[in-house]
Design a protein around this motif. Structure first.
Motif, PDB file in Angstrom:
ATOM      1  N   GLN A   1      -2.246   3.252  -7.642  1.00 52.56           N
ATOM      2  CA  GLN A   1      -3.665   3.070  -7.946  1.00 52.56           C
ATOM      3  C   GLN A   1      -4.133   1.676  -7.510  1.00 52.56           C
ATOM      4  O   GLN A   1      -5.161   1.524  -6.844  1.00 52.56           O
ATOM      5  CB  GLN A   1      -3.879   3.289  -9.459  1.00 52.56           C
TER       6      GLN A   1
ATOM      7  N   THR B   1      -3.356   8.666 -10.364  1.00 52.25           N
ATOM      8  CA  THR B   1      -4.645   8.057 -10.726  1.00 52.25           C
ATOM      9  C   THR B   1      -4.511   7.029 -11.852  1.00 52.25           C
ATOM     10  O   THR B   1      -5.479   6.369 -12.201  1.00 52.25           O
ATOM     11  CB  THR B   1      -5.664   9.129 -11.186  1.00 52.25           C
TER      12      THR B   1
ATOM     13  N   TYR C   1      -3.961   6.370  -0.132  1.00 45.61           N
ATOM     14  CA  TYR C   1      -4.730   7.497  -0.673  1.00 45.61           C
ATOM     15  C   TYR C   1      -3.895   8.778  -0.662  1.00 45.61           C
ATOM     16  O   TYR C   1      -3.843   9.516  -1.653  1.00 45.61           O
ATOM     17  CB  TYR C   1      -6.038   7.715   0.110  1.00 45.61           C
ATOM     18  N   ARG C   2      -3.212   9.037   0.468  1.00 48.74           N
ATOM     19  CA  ARG C   2      -2.406  10.269   0.534  1.00 48.74           C
ATOM     20  C   ARG C   2      -1.299  10.247  -0.511  1.00 48.74           C
ATOM     21  O   ARG C   2      -1.030  11.258  -1.165  1.00 48.74           O
ATOM     22  CB  ARG C   2      -1.786  10.410   1.930  1.00 48.74           C
TER      23      ARG C   2
ATOM     24  N   TRP D   1      -4.211   1.411  -3.675  1.00 47.74           N
ATOM     25  CA  TRP D   1      -5.376   2.045  -3.047  1.00 47.74           C
ATOM     26  C   TRP D   1      -6.644   1.220  -3.305  1.00 47.74           C
ATOM     27  O   TRP D   1      -7.475   1.031  -2.423  1.00 47.74           O
ATOM     28  CB  TRP D   1      -5.549   3.483  -3.565  1.00 47.74           C
TER      29      TRP D   1
ATOM     30  N   GLY E   1      -0.640  13.330  -7.640  1.00 43.24           N
ATOM     31  CA  GLY E   1      -1.456  14.066  -8.609  1.00 43.24           C
ATOM     32  C   GLY E   1      -2.027  13.149  -9.680  1.00 43.24           C
ATOM     33  O   GLY E   1      -2.301  11.971  -9.429  1.00 43.24           O
ATOM     34  N   SER E   2      -2.147  13.690 -10.905  1.00 39.87           N
ATOM     35  CA  SER E   2      -2.794  12.924 -11.982  1.00 39.87           C
ATOM     36  C   SER E   2      -2.099  11.594 -12.230  1.00 39.87           C
ATOM     37  O   SER E   2      -2.755  10.570 -12.479  1.00 39.87           O
ATOM     38  CB  SER E   2      -2.803  13.755 -13.270  1.00 39.87           C
TER      39      SER E   2
ATOM     40  N   HIS F   1      -2.734  10.852  -3.879  1.00 38.56           N
ATOM     41  CA  HIS F   1      -3.152  12.252  -4.000  1.00 38.56           C
ATOM     42  C   HIS F   1      -1.939  13.157  -4.248  1.00 38.56           C
ATOM     43  O   HIS F   1      -1.983  14.037  -5.112  1.00 38.56           O
ATOM     44  CB  HIS F   1      -3.883  12.646  -2.719  1.00 38.56           C
ATOM     45  N   ILE F   2      -0.864  12.905  -3.518  1.00 39.72           N
ATOM     46  CA  ILE F   2       0.336  13.746  -3.671  1.00 39.72           C
ATOM     47  C   ILE F   2       0.993  13.504  -5.029  1.00 39.72           C
ATOM     48  O   ILE F   2       1.662  14.378  -5.578  1.00 39.72           O
ATOM     49  CB  ILE F   2       1.286  13.505  -2.470  1.00 39.72           C
TER      50      ILE F   2
END
Ligand SMILES: Cc1cc2nc3c(=O)[nH]c(=O)nc-3n(C[C@H](O)[C@H](O)[C@H](O)COP(=O)(O)OP(=O)(O)OC[C@H]3O[C@@H](n4cnc5c(N)ncnc54)[C@H](O)[C@@H]3O)c2cc1C
Length: 426
Positions: free
Chosen positions: A347, A340, A329-330, A350, A336-337, A333-334
């Motif tokens: 992706q 995802t 997840y981290r 996660w 960014g887009s 998140h780091i």
């Protein structure tokens, strides 16, 4: 002083070779011909088979099996180190002959099979001439084997199996399926009459066994021995998942660090922002803790048995799910887009974290195992106070100094004063 975290130079050489081999041979194969390593298509096999041969020539094939079970006998610790590399590459476990669900099934066969059963199924599985699946979970509930209903009835020289199984990974393409019945573990040919594969789910199959007739010698291990065989199978499988998870979270961590150094925001690289540093620092510590837990568990298995290490294995199982969830997840998140999307591995990684907390037994069940086993090493305190209640401990300790305290009233007063000060929090 035997407390050594280094890897033998000879095995490190093997690991270096594996790393290079995975990067230069397996990763390109995965990117251009995904799935080729486990395909039955002759053209795809022709791409993967030479790679498998290189692994065999190197003596690294089917490393999970002990020597007496037909493997090279490197043990779980070396396997853990190897899996820290393999777990990063999708096809690597197949190319190295260590892919689930075959590995666990082979372990069961190696440990409980007769010579004839090994000849018929174990050696072809080791050579990937055939593939297998494992049918244990049932639709009405997977976490509690006492709810299972699939049953085999003896009929002369045969067994007739009836029941329904859920989430049998790769069941539709398996040559043989290990079916856990209430009265034993049975080997069922995938194409036996009465094996009915439901349309959904497609990767992890819902299978009905309708009057499936197998010869008497398809019972593996003793009658009524399915739970023992299942434990043997799942114990190994869980630690192998944890080993490969270490590889996954290290990949996420590498991606996180590279990205942190590559992007700028508000006048500095994001690596210079403290919240990103916290993500990196937490991830570093969590990965190190998981890795040491896994290696220690592997070492324990090598020096005792899977059974002896079951508390540690259970702890590895839910810890790897947790670290995978947090670190992927981290990293996502780091990123960014971009994180995802499915344009990086993050992706999918996660998304696999909840799966890791369910497959081979849900986290809750493993936590119960750990807590129960750990509590066996403890006793309730006999009186009202816990054994670390300081006033009671002090009274006990004063007995050691009884003569001294009686002989020196000043010292006794000093001790009383110090005890009162401590109780006030001084
Ligand atoms: C990717 C994947 C592959 C799999 N492959 C196979 C396979 O090849 N063969 C096979 O037989 N099975 C396979 N399974 C099934 C797996 O073993 C089961 O999903 C697992 O045992 C849980 O059973 P369940 O799904 O029925 O969940 P349930 O047993 O219904 O549990 C659902 C939830 O209930 C709660 N719960 C359940 N029991 C307890 C408890 N004792 N204490 C507290 N809470 C509890 C938990 O929150 C749990 O997550 C696979 C699963 C996955 C996800």
């Amino acid at each position: 002083m035997a407390w050594d975290f280094s890897t033998e130079p000879e095995f490190q050489e093997q690991l270096d070779w594996v790393e290079q081999f995975c990067r230069t041979e397996i990763e390109p194969l995965d990117l251009v011909f995904p799935g080729a390593a486990y395909s039955r298509d002759p053209k795809a096999r022709a791409l993967a088979d030479p790679l498998k041969q290189q692994v065999k020539d190197r003596g690294l094939w089917a490393l999970f099996l002990d020597r007496e079970l037909g493997g090279p006998g490197f043990g779980q610790l070396k396997l853990a180190l190897l899996n820290e590399v393999l777990g990063r590459y999708r096809s690597a476990p197949v190319v190295f002959g260590t892919a689930a669900p075959d590995t666990g099934n082979m372990e069961m066969l190696a440990a409980y099979g007769t010579e004839e059963q090994k000849r018929r199924w174990l050696y072809p599985l080791m050579n990937q001439e055939i593939f297998s699946a494992y049918s244990m979970t049932e639709p009405q509930g997977g976490s509690d084997p006492s709810l299972f209903q699939t049953h085999a009835t003896r009929d002369d020289n045969h067994w007739i199996i009836n029941g329904e199984k859920w989430f049998t990974s790769a069941g539709a393409r398996a040559d043989i399926i290990f079916v856990m019945c209430t009265n034993g573990m049975f080997v069922v040919p995938g194409d036996a009459p009465g094996v009915e594969i439901m349309e959904y789910p497609q990767l992890h199959n819902h299978i009905r066994y309708n009057d499936v007739r197998v010869p008497a010698d398809h019972l593996l291990g003793p009658e009524d021995g399915a739970k023992v065989l299942a434990q043997r199978r799942l114990g190994g499988g869980r630690i192998h998942h944890a080993m490969r998870t270490v590889a996954q979270v290290k990949l996420a961590f590498d991606m996180m660090c590279e990205r942190a150094l590559s992007r700028e925001s508000h006048g500095k690289t994001i690596a210079d922002h403290q919240m990103v540093q916290e993500a990196i620092a937490e991830s570093y510590a969590e990965i190190s803790m998981l890795r040491l837990l896994v290696l220690w568990t592997a070492w324990t298995i090598d020096n005792s048995s899977t059974r002896e290490a079951r508390t540690q294995i259970a702890a590895c199982k839910y810890t790897c799910a947790k670290v995978l969830r947090e670190v992927s997840y981290r990293a996502l998140h780091i990123m960014g887009s971009l994180g995802t999307t499915n344009l990086t591995p993050l992706q999918a990684m996660w998304a696999s974290a909840p799966t890791m907390a369910i497959l081979d037994g849900v986290d809750e069940v493993h936590k119960v195992t750990v807590a129960r086993n750990v509590l066996k090493g403890y006793q309730p305190h006999p009186g009202l106070w816990p054994s670390e209640y300081i006033p009671a401990k002090r009274e006990e300790a004063r007995k050691k100094y009884a003569d001294l305290l009686a002989a020196d009233p000043d010292l006794a007063a000093w001790a009383d004063h110090a005890a009162r000060a401590m109780a006030r929090g001084h």
